[in-house]
Design a protein around this motif. Structure first.
Motif, PDB file in Angstrom:
ATOM      1  N   UNK A 182      18.486   9.185   3.018  1.00 42.00           N
ATOM      2  CA  UNK A 182      17.076   9.524   3.149  1.00 42.00           C
ATOM      3  C   UNK A 182      16.930  10.488   4.322  1.00 42.00           C
ATOM      4  N   UNK A 183      16.325  11.682   4.058  1.00 44.93           N
ATOM      5  CA  UNK A 183      16.333  12.747   5.067  1.00 44.93           C
ATOM      6  C   UNK A 183      14.944  13.255   5.446  1.00 44.93           C
ATOM      7  N   UNK A 184      13.903  12.836   4.725  1.00 46.77           N
ATOM      8  CA  UNK A 184      12.561  13.295   5.040  1.00 46.77           C
ATOM      9  C   UNK A 184      11.520  12.341   4.487  1.00 46.77           C
ATOM     10  N   UNK A 185      10.329  12.400   5.051  1.00 43.22           N
ATOM     11  CA  UNK A 185       9.257  11.508   4.599  1.00 43.22           C
ATOM     12  C   UNK A 185       7.893  12.083   4.961  1.00 43.22           C
ATOM     13  N   UNK A 186       6.884  11.645   4.221  1.00 43.08           N
ATOM     14  CA  UNK A 186       5.483  11.934   4.533  1.00 43.08           C
ATOM     15  C   UNK A 186       4.639  10.892   3.819  1.00 43.08           C
ATOM     16  N   UNK A 187       3.399  10.739   4.288  1.00 45.41           N
ATOM     17  CA  UNK A 187       2.516   9.731   3.723  1.00 45.41           C
ATOM     18  C   UNK A 187       1.167  10.341   3.387  1.00 45.41           C
ATOM     19  N   UNK A 188       0.638   9.991   2.221  1.00 45.72           N
ATOM     20  CA  UNK A 188      -0.707  10.387   1.788  1.00 45.72           C
ATOM     21  C   UNK A 188      -1.661   9.273   2.215  1.00 45.72           C
ATOM     22  N   UNK A 209       4.971  18.236   1.653  1.00 49.91           N
ATOM     23  CA  UNK A 209       3.544  18.508   1.804  1.00 49.91           C
ATOM     24  C   UNK A 209       2.864  18.603   0.443  1.00 49.91           C
ATOM     25  N   UNK A 210       3.472  19.320  -0.487  1.00 55.29           N
ATOM     26  CA  UNK A 210       2.902  19.428  -1.825  1.00 55.29           C
ATOM     27  C   UNK A 210       2.864  18.067  -2.505  1.00 55.29           C
ATOM     28  N   UNK A 211       3.933  17.284  -2.357  1.00 54.37           N
ATOM     29  CA  UNK A 211       3.990  15.961  -2.998  1.00 54.37           C
ATOM     30  C   UNK A 211       2.885  15.039  -2.497  1.00 54.37           C
ATOM     31  N   UNK A 212       2.642  15.005  -1.183  1.00 52.26           N
ATOM     32  CA  UNK A 212       1.604  14.105  -0.679  1.00 52.26           C
ATOM     33  C   UNK A 212       0.209  14.615  -1.019  1.00 52.26           C
ATOM     34  N   UNK A 213       0.019  15.923  -1.059  1.00 48.34           N
ATOM     35  CA  UNK A 213      -1.284  16.454  -1.460  1.00 48.34           C
ATOM     36  C   UNK A 213      -1.561  16.144  -2.929  1.00 48.34           C
ATOM     37  N   UNK A 214      -0.547  16.271  -3.777  1.00 52.29           N
ATOM     38  CA  UNK A 214      -0.718  15.903  -5.183  1.00 52.29           C
ATOM     39  C   UNK A 214      -1.036  14.415  -5.321  1.00 52.29           C
ATOM     40  N   UNK A 215      -0.360  13.581  -4.537  1.00 51.21           N
ATOM     41  CA  UNK A 215      -0.629  12.150  -4.602  1.00 51.21           C
ATOM     42  C   UNK A 215      -2.044  11.832  -4.115  1.00 51.21           C
ATOM     43  N   UNK A 216      -2.506  12.516  -3.067  1.00 52.54           N
ATOM     44  CA  UNK A 216      -3.877  12.310  -2.605  1.00 52.54           C
ATOM     45  C   UNK A 216      -4.860  12.582  -3.730  1.00 52.54           C
ATOM     46  N   UNK A 261       0.838  -1.201   0.000  1.00 54.73           N
ATOM     47  CA  UNK A 261       0.000   0.000   0.000  1.00 54.73           C
ATOM     48  C   UNK A 261       0.875   1.255   0.000  1.00 54.73           C
ATOM     49  N   UNK A 262       2.003   1.177   0.677  1.00 59.52           N
ATOM     50  CA  UNK A 262       2.863   2.355   0.823  1.00 59.52           C
ATOM     51  C   UNK A 262       3.612   2.716  -0.446  1.00 59.52           C
ATOM     52  N   UNK A 263       3.704   1.803  -1.399  1.00 57.65           N
ATOM     53  CA  UNK A 263       4.431   2.093  -2.632  1.00 57.65           C
ATOM     54  C   UNK A 263       3.831   3.272  -3.389  1.00 57.65           C
ATOM     55  N   UNK A 264       2.544   3.526  -3.204  1.00 60.36           N
ATOM     56  CA  UNK A 264       1.874   4.658  -3.853  1.00 60.36           C
ATOM     57  C   UNK A 264       1.523   5.781  -2.894  1.00 60.36           C
ATOM     58  N   UNK A 265       1.847   5.612  -1.603  1.00 60.36           N
ATOM     59  CA  UNK A 265       1.387   6.598  -0.625  1.00 60.36           C
ATOM     60  C   UNK A 265       2.501   7.228   0.218  1.00 60.36           C
ATOM     61  N   UNK A 266       3.632   6.592   0.340  1.00 59.15           N
ATOM     62  CA  UNK A 266       4.680   7.110   1.228  1.00 59.15           C
ATOM     63  C   UNK A 266       5.883   7.579   0.415  1.00 59.15           C
ATOM     64  N   UNK A 267       6.195   8.864   0.560  1.00 58.06           N
ATOM     65  CA  UNK A 267       7.283   9.471  -0.211  1.00 58.06           C
ATOM     66  C   UNK A 267       8.466   9.769   0.711  1.00 58.06           C
ATOM     67  N   UNK A 268       9.646   9.691   0.139  1.00 58.82           N
ATOM     68  CA  UNK A 268      10.884  10.025   0.850  1.00 58.82           C
ATOM     69  C   UNK A 268      11.660  11.054   0.045  1.00 58.82           C
ATOM     70  N   UNK A 269      12.429  11.856   0.750  1.00 59.66           N
ATOM     71  CA  UNK A 269      13.402  12.744   0.103  1.00 59.66           C
ATOM     72  C   UNK A 269      14.774  12.190   0.409  1.00 59.66           C
ATOM     73  N   UNK A 270      15.600  12.110  -0.627  1.00 64.51           N
ATOM     74  CA  UNK A 270      16.985  11.694  -0.425  1.00 64.51           C
ATOM     75  C   UNK A 270      17.905  12.757  -1.008  1.00 64.51           C
ATOM     76  N   UNK A 271      19.122  12.819  -0.455  1.00 60.85           N
ATOM     77  CA  UNK A 271      20.092  13.775  -0.985  1.00 60.85           C
ATOM     78  C   UNK A 271      20.897  13.118  -2.096  1.00 60.85           C
ATOM     79  N   UNK A 272      21.847  13.856  -2.655  1.00 58.50           N
ATOM     80  CA  UNK A 272      22.592  13.331  -3.801  1.00 58.50           C
ATOM     81  C   UNK A 272      23.566  12.220  -3.421  1.00 58.50           C
ATOM     82  N   UNK A 273      23.718  11.957  -2.125  1.00 60.50           N
ATOM     83  CA  UNK A 273      24.514  10.814  -1.675  1.00 60.50           C
ATOM     84  C   UNK A 273      23.645   9.591  -1.392  1.00 60.50           C
ATOM     85  N   UNK A 274      22.339   9.741  -1.608  1.00 65.57           N
ATOM     86  CA  UNK A 274      21.414   8.640  -1.368  1.00 65.57           C
ATOM     87  C   UNK A 274      20.919   8.541   0.056  1.00 65.57           C
TER      88      UNK A 274
END
Length: 199
Positions: free
Chosen positions: A74-80, A113-120, A59-72
């Motif tokens: 993972x530094x942030x997350x949110x879920x729709x 926030x914008x990414x999860x709202x767009x996904x919703x 279920x999370x494959x379409x609902x949970x987003x992560x931000x990663x930096x250019x070193x890979x």
């Protein structure tokens, strides 16, 4: 707090060196690491992820987003997440948004926030809600600027929000005279749990 629609979402680009990606196997550990670093208000235990999202991680494959930096990293997350509120049919919920402390203040929270709202919106939700604490002023400010409005179910809630909004207006007025968006919503038609954590 509630955003009455998912139209005209604020544009928010990631700064250079950061990118989005959606949930994949092993990200439960990243989610826990991010929240352990960013969230002093909750007890971030190893079983928290499963308690919040269940065992069907597909279920999370379409609902949970992560931000990663250019070193890979993972530094942030949110879920729709589905809101599951009778008074807000077809609403999505901004769920467990967090950015690690060292990476805060760079616009990553706005981008999440914008990414999860767009996904919703893509998933068929027509509005959004979020639960946050009135004591988390940066979070409240983030949601206000994204078009969310506070909800007040009781007069005590109304007084609390009046104080929070007045405090934010005073801080905002030092920088600009423009009012903060977001109106205080009145008593909901049906009784329900007040949607703010104490703080």
């Amino acid at each position: 707090m509630v955003r009455p629609n998912l139209e005209e979402l604020p544009a928010s680009l990631l700064p250079p060196g950061f990118s989005f990606r959606w949930f994949r196997k092993g990200d439960a550990a990243h989610w826990l690491l991010i929240h352990h670093d960013a969230d002093p208000h909750n007890d971030i235990t190893p079983d928290l992820f499963t308690r919040q999202f269940g065992c069907d991680l597909s279920v999370l494959e379409n609902r949970q987003v992560f931000i990663q930096d250019d070193l890979g990293r993972v530094v942030g997350t949110a879920t729709a997440w589905p809101a599951e509120r009778c008074d807000l049919p077809r609403a999505g919920r901004v769920y467990w948004l967090a950015v690690m402390k060292h990476f805060q203040g760079r616009g990553l929270g706005r981008a999440l926030l914008t990414a999860v709202c767009e996904r919703m919106r893509e998933l068929g939700h027509d509005r959004a809600c979020v639960i946050t604490s009135t004591g988390r002023l940066p979070a409240v400010k983030l949601y206000l600027h994204a078009g969310f409005s506070p909800e007040a179910a009781t007069k005590e809630d109304q007084r609390t929000w009046d104080k929070v909004l007045a405090s934010l207006e005073r801080k905002h007025a030092r920088v600009t005279q423009a009012p903060l968006p977001g109106l205080l919503l009145g008593n909901p038609s049906s009784s329900r749990q007040w949607p703010l954590r104490p703080g």
